[in-house]
Scaffold this active site. Structure first.
Site, short mmCIF file in Angstrom:
data_model
loop_
_atom_site.label_atom_id
_atom_site.label_comp_id
_atom_site.label_asym_id
_atom_site.label_seq_id
_atom_site.Cartn_x
_atom_site.Cartn_y
_atom_site.Cartn_z
N GLN A 116 29.92 1.30 27.46
CA GLN A 116 29.94 1.33 28.92
C GLN A 116 28.67 2.03 29.42
O GLN A 116 28.42 3.20 29.11
CB GLN A 116 31.17 2.07 29.43
CG GLN A 116 31.36 2.02 30.94
CD GLN A 116 32.03 0.74 31.42
OE1 GLN A 116 32.46 -0.08 30.60
NE2 GLN A 116 32.12 0.55 32.72
N ASN A 162 38.04 4.51 29.96
CA ASN A 162 37.83 3.39 30.87
C ASN A 162 39.15 3.02 31.56
O ASN A 162 40.07 3.82 31.64
CB ASN A 162 37.19 2.20 30.16
CG ASN A 162 36.18 1.49 31.05
OD1 ASN A 162 36.46 1.15 32.19
ND2 ASN A 162 35.00 1.23 30.51
N ARG A 163 39.27 1.80 32.05
CA ARG A 163 40.34 1.44 32.97
C ARG A 163 41.44 0.59 32.31
O ARG A 163 41.14 -0.26 31.47
CB ARG A 163 39.76 0.70 34.17
CG ARG A 163 38.88 1.60 35.04
CD ARG A 163 38.06 0.83 36.04
NE ARG A 163 37.29 1.74 36.89
CZ ARG A 163 36.08 2.22 36.55
NH1 ARG A 163 35.52 1.88 35.40
NH2 ARG A 163 35.46 3.05 37.36
N HIS A 201 31.95 11.36 27.13
CA HIS A 201 31.53 10.96 28.46
C HIS A 201 30.38 11.85 28.95
O HIS A 201 30.46 12.46 30.02
CB HIS A 201 32.72 11.03 29.43
CG HIS A 201 32.57 10.21 30.67
ND1 HIS A 201 31.66 10.50 31.65
CD2 HIS A 201 33.21 9.09 31.08
CE1 HIS A 201 31.76 9.62 32.63
NE2 HIS A 201 32.70 8.75 32.31
N GLY A 202 29.30 11.92 28.18
CA GLY A 202 28.17 12.72 28.58
C GLY A 202 27.35 12.07 29.68
O GLY A 202 27.15 10.86 29.68
N TYR A 203 26.90 12.88 30.64
CA TYR A 203 25.93 12.46 31.65
C TYR A 203 24.57 13.02 31.22
O TYR A 203 24.38 14.24 31.21
CB TYR A 203 26.27 13.03 33.02
CG TYR A 203 27.39 12.37 33.77
CD1 TYR A 203 27.13 11.57 34.87
CD2 TYR A 203 28.72 12.58 33.43
CE1 TYR A 203 28.15 10.98 35.61
CE2 TYR A 203 29.75 12.01 34.16
CZ TYR A 203 29.45 11.21 35.25
OH TYR A 203 30.46 10.64 35.98
N ASP A 262 27.94 -0.14 36.09
CA ASP A 262 29.16 0.48 35.57
C ASP A 262 29.91 -0.60 34.83
O ASP A 262 30.98 -1.04 35.24
CB ASP A 262 29.99 1.08 36.69
CG ASP A 262 31.14 1.95 36.17
OD1 ASP A 262 31.18 2.21 34.95
OD2 ASP A 262 32.00 2.35 36.97
N GLU A 317 28.81 5.20 27.07
CA GLU A 317 30.10 5.59 26.52
C GLU A 317 30.55 4.57 25.47
O GLU A 317 31.03 3.49 25.81
CB GLU A 317 31.14 5.66 27.63
CG GLU A 317 30.74 6.51 28.81
CD GLU A 317 31.52 6.16 30.06
OE1 GLU A 317 32.77 6.02 29.96
OE2 GLU A 317 30.90 5.98 31.13
N HIS A 342 40.49 6.63 32.30
CA HIS A 342 40.26 7.70 31.31
C HIS A 342 41.54 8.47 30.96
O HIS A 342 41.53 9.69 30.79
CB HIS A 342 39.18 8.66 31.79
CG HIS A 342 37.82 8.04 31.92
ND1 HIS A 342 37.39 7.01 31.11
CD2 HIS A 342 36.79 8.30 32.78
CE1 HIS A 342 36.15 6.67 31.46
NE2 HIS A 342 35.77 7.42 32.45
#
Length: 360
Positions: free
Chosen positions: A297, A86-87, A186-188, A259, A325, A112
């Site tokens: 997330q 994340n940020r 971080h799977g989509y 998000d 996430e 990330h």
């Protein structure tokens, strides 16, 4: 019986990066065709085959069929991200009175772990275990100063087929100097199958959290948690991902969709507990996510714009996949009121998440 027969783990070449580095793929074979394929590049889950209600298998994660695209078009598909998922606002944080800077790769902010995060590294094979619960452990050493972070971090991630239709992902890390760490998968996902195409708007999502973190225009948290109740962010009961995504809510406008961090707890839990459930009505596939992390997330794939060429030469477009996430909260190093991301020498960072698949 394992329908593949023989070994429960298969190791095979997956091609080379532009600089000539060879990438390996490890396939963990479960019962009934359940299978996860992991690359040593980025510890990436490159494929995940899961049966539907009729027993038909499909790959349910977005990704690429060759390694180069993972580094030339980085979208974090299936990657282990770090040092800090994340940020981090402004790409800077202070620790014991010293300011550290991480290169910005998301506007003015670090995302990330910076532009050369763990998703861009080739991890070392640490251990392969056959048997009824086949597992793979990959390891990575991040030296002091890597992407601006203090301390040498020794990290590992273990993928285990821990039950019928169950994948456990376990991270560990230690350091030789005070630092921060926040690792995640971080799977989509698209439970309808990525080959079939289509978006995830019809997926029924439940998130077991009463609060979330509103963000500014750069996706940095504005402050403390706010209630989801009475907003499009309320997934305490099942809702289709797309049911309210186009509502004129300022938070949806800022992120072009979801998000946002959902606040599961104020600290890490002693053991994984149910955080989210997703059901795809068409196939009957169900994914339950259990985690010991304090945050989750939820990202609805808002910035997939048709420029990334994925499997079967498909262009990935907005909301072709969703991410859940597990992690600590974004920008926690700059927020004393958030769960801590600090790791000191003598401590071990641990993160365990379980992805449990079934059908309805």
């Amino acid at each position: 019986m394992n329908q593949h027969g023989g070994a429960r783990i298969r190791r095979e070449p997956f091609g080379r990066l532009p600089d000539g580095t060879e990438v390996q793929r490890f396939r963990l074979l479960g019962e009934g065709g359940f299978e996860v394929a992991v690359l040593d590049l980025g510890a990436i889950v490159q494929a995940l085959h899961v049966p539907d209600r009729d027993g038909l298998l499909a790959d349910i994660v977005l990704g690429h069929e060759a390694p180069g695209a993972y580094v030339t078009e980085p979208r974090f598909f299936g990657a282990a991200v770090g040092r800090y998922a994340n940020r981090i606002a402004g790409g800077r944080f202070a620790l014991d009175g010293t300011e550290y800077r991480v290169p910005a790769n998301d506007g003015d902010h670090a995302l990330h772990g910076g532009p050369q995060g763990f998703d861009q590294r080739v991890w070392a094979l640490a251990e392969l275990c056959e048997g009824q619960a086949p597992s793979l452990r990959l390891a990575l050493t991040s030296p002091a100063g890597d992407q601006g972070f203090p301390g040498t971090l020794a990290a590992s991630v273990t993928y285990t087929l821990s039950g019928a239709g169950e994948l456990t992902i376990a991270f560990e890390a230690t350091t030789d100097a005070p630092t921060i760490v926040n690792l995640t998968h971080h799977g989509y996902f698209n439970l309808g199958g990525v080959e079939a195409g289509g978006d995830v708007f019809d997926h029924l999502l439940t998130i077991h959290a009463d609060d979330y973190l509103p963000v500014d225009a750069a996706a940095i948290p504005l402050g403390g948690p706010e209630s989801v109740h009475g907003t499009p962010f309320d997934f305490c009961t099942p809702h289709p991902i797309g049911a309210r995504i186009r509502e004129a809510h300022p938070q949806l406008q800022r992120g072009r969709g979801y998000d946002h961090n959902y606040c599961l707890d104020a600290r890490a839990a002693p053991a994984p507990r149910l955080a989210a459930r997703v059901e795809h009505p068409g196939s009957g596939r169900v994914m339950e996510l259990l985690t010991d992390q304090p945050g989750l997330q939820f990202y609805s794939g808002n910035f997939l714009d048709g420029t990334a060429v994925g499997k079967q030469d498909r262009l990935y477009r907005q909301s072709d996949g969703f991410c859940l996430e597990p992690q600590t909260w974004p920008d926690a190093p700059n927020r004393a009121d958030y769960p801590t991301a600090r790791l000191d020498p003598g401590q071990t960072y641990r993160h365990v998440s379980v992805y449990r698949f079934s059908t309805s």
